[in-house]
Design a protein around this motif. Structure first.
Motif, PDB file in Angstrom:
ATOM      1  N   THR A  35      29.723  35.304  12.931  1.00 26.65           N
ATOM      2  CA  THR A  35      30.942  34.626  13.374  1.00 26.65           C
ATOM      3  C   THR A  35      31.114  34.756  14.879  1.00 26.65           C
ATOM      4  OG1 THR A  35      31.958  35.001  11.226  1.00 26.65           O
ATOM      5  CG2 THR A  35      33.435  34.482  13.045  1.00 26.65           C
ATOM      6  N   GLU A  38      28.816  32.115  16.338  1.00 18.83           N
ATOM      7  CA  GLU A  38      29.198  30.734  16.053  1.00 18.83           C
ATOM      8  C   GLU A  38      30.504  30.331  16.720  1.00 18.83           C
ATOM      9  OE1 GLU A  38      29.001  30.278  11.805  1.00 18.83           O
ATOM     10  OE2 GLU A  38      26.801  30.238  11.806  1.00 18.83           O
ATOM     11  N   ASN A  39      31.325  31.301  17.109  1.00 17.96           N
ATOM     12  CA  ASN A  39      32.532  30.957  17.868  1.00 17.96           C
ATOM     13  C   ASN A  39      32.182  30.178  19.128  1.00 17.96           C
ATOM     14  OD1 ASN A  39      34.641  31.984  16.302  1.00 17.96           O
ATOM     15  ND2 ASN A  39      34.527  34.019  17.213  1.00 17.96           N
ATOM     16  N   ASP A  42      29.317  26.768  18.044  1.00 12.69           N
ATOM     17  CA  ASP A  42      29.943  25.600  17.424  1.00 12.69           C
ATOM     18  C   ASP A  42      30.587  24.689  18.467  1.00 12.69           C
ATOM     19  OD1 ASP A  42      29.110  26.119  14.880  1.00 12.69           O
ATOM     20  OD2 ASP A  42      31.026  26.852  14.127  1.00 12.69           O
ATOM     21  N   GLY A 278      35.370  37.255  16.213  1.00 10.89           N
ATOM     22  CA  GLY A 278      34.232  37.603  15.367  1.00 10.89           C
ATOM     23  C   GLY A 278      34.106  39.082  15.106  1.00 10.89           C
ATOM     24  N   SER A 286      34.054  29.649  12.428  1.00  5.56           N
ATOM     25  CA  SER A 286      34.524  29.720  13.811  1.00  5.56           C
ATOM     26  C   SER A 286      35.927  29.135  13.916  1.00  5.56           C
ATOM     27  CB  SER A 286      33.577  28.953  14.736  1.00  5.56           C
ATOM     28  OG  SER A 286      33.613  27.566  14.444  1.00  5.56           O
ATOM     29  N   SER A 308      39.198  32.700  20.346  1.00  5.84           N
ATOM     30  CA  SER A 308      37.866  33.082  19.839  1.00  5.84           C
ATOM     31  C   SER A 308      36.844  32.002  20.179  1.00  5.84           C
ATOM     32  CB  SER A 308      37.863  33.347  18.328  1.00  5.84           C
ATOM     33  OG  SER A 308      38.768  34.368  17.966  1.00  5.84           O
ATOM     34  N   GLY A 309      36.104  32.237  21.253  1.00  2.00           N
ATOM     35  CA  GLY A 309      35.040  31.331  21.656  1.00  2.00           C
ATOM     36  C   GLY A 309      35.275  30.598  22.957  1.00  2.00           C
TER      37      GLY A 309
END
Length: 387
Positions: A35, A38-39, A42, A278, A286, A308-309
């Protein structure tokens, strides 16, 4: 002097200048870190649509968060141990955010206390609350945040039980770091960090030591903290906290449509779509994938922020185009703080704002209020790939 053009430039400097255990603390997720990865990855799957022959003059990245005018729709996320990334880190980050014109969120698990940050800033900041079993401490820390003039309470809902982060366990994460042989070898290469730390008195969790009953030193602090996160946190307890606080309430850690609807029904002033970077439930989707369904679930009844991301202005643009009311970033400014102190936080904000402005213009928009899905190219099935 290094030329800083992107957040990754700050990250490289940060890696060189901050002790390994604190770099790993920021740059890690739980279990396999799926996770966590992928945050960010993605975001790269969503593309931007270029537009030409449009008037790109008179642009603005300004927005509003909880009725507060901001230089761009971004708040600095709460990050525990920020004062271990750089001496007096929370104060430096809060000052940079205030001067830039975005909200700063102070973590319960900060090194600098609520009072420390309030004494060094003039703009109200947000306070993030972890719900502890100790009800006396809980009531007192909420009252302290009120007295400091905090303009919103950010209640974290996704850390009732701590997710396992392998790197922190292997590094023996502590504040300040224990003087083991591996730590001493690492610290010997981070002399700039060490010299600044020697000059400050703020090396422990300032919101807890001297405030929680029986917590007077590092040893008692860690035993208290290990058993304090409240696994019984539910909507009744959230309601009790809302009543104690009495001000604007943001619920952080929403990653499910039903939870989002419940939060909107509850009357939250804002919710934050977040998987704790994550660091909690590995294998969760995500935040950017979950954003549209959560926006649909709340139907405009509360502000929705995405956390997140976020590592760039383009990430902010994509989240806003999908319908977010704002974004939150933690690691991006922590890189800047660890690399260059307060100036590094400012540089991180400048980098993201410039990228947001230029990308928005090249998409044919002059105001963030004008961006939408028409500015994006989204892979088929991206948001409904899972049953």
């Amino acid at each position: 002097m290094a030329v800083i053009t992107c957040i990754d430039d700050l990250k490289r400097l940060y890696h060189r200048r901050v002790p390994k255990m604190f770099y790993d603390y920021a740059e890690s997720g739980s279990y396999t870190e799926q996770t966590f990865r992928e945050n960010t990855t993605d975001f790269t799957r969503i593309r931007l649509k270029q537009k030409v022959a449009v008037d790109m003059s008179g642009r603005s990245t300004e927005g509003s968060l909880l009725g507060q005018k901001v230089a761009m729709p971004l708040a600095l996320s709460p990050v525990g141990l920020t004062g271990m990334q750089r001496a007096d880190g929370e104060i430096k980050a809060a000052k940079a955010a205030e001067k830039f014109g975005v909200p700063y969120t102070l973590s319960t698990m900060s090194i600098c206390s609520i009072e420390d940050v309030a004494a060094h800033t003039s703009a109200p900041f947000w306070f993030q609350l972890y719900v502890m079993r100790d009800q006396e401490f809980l009531a007192a820390v909420i009252e302290r945040a009120k007295k400091a003039g905090c303009s919103a309470l950010v209640l974290t809902l996704d850390l009732q039980i701590l997710g396992q982060r392998h790197k922190d366990l292997k590094n023996g994460l502590s504040a300040p770091p224990k003087m083991t042989i591996p730590n001493m070898i690492d610290l010997a290469t981070k002399w700039g960090w060490g010299m600044e730390m020697l000059k400050t008195k703020r090396r422990f969790f300032g919101n807890i030591i001297g405030h929680a009953k029986g917590v007077t030193d590092a040893s008692s602090l860690f035993s208290w903290t290990a058993e304090q996160f409240d696994p019984k946190l539910d909507w009744d307890k959230i309601a009790a906290i809302r009543d104690m606080w009495g001000g604007k309430l943001i619920l952080k850690g929403i990653l499910d449509e039903d939870d989002a609807r419940r939060a909107a029904d509850f009357g939250a002033d804002a919710i934050i779509v977040s998987n704790h970077g994550g660091r909690q439930l590995d294998g969760a989707l995500s935040s950017i994938r979950m954003l549209p369904s959560i926006l649909a679930a709340v139907g405009g009844r509360t502000e929705v922020y995405m956390d997140s991301g976020i590592r760039s202005g383009q990430d902010i643009l994509k989240a806003m185009a999908l319908g977010a009311d704002g974004c939150m970033a933690g690691r991006a400014y922590i890189y800047g703080l660890g690399a260059m102190g307060e100036a590094g936080v400012t540089k991180a904000l400048e980098v993201m704002q410039k990228e947001l402005d230029i990308s928005m213009a090249l998409c044919g928009e002059r105001q963030l209020s004008e961006v939408g899905r028409h500015n994006l190219l989204i892979p088929k099935g991206f948001f409904d790939a899972y049953e």
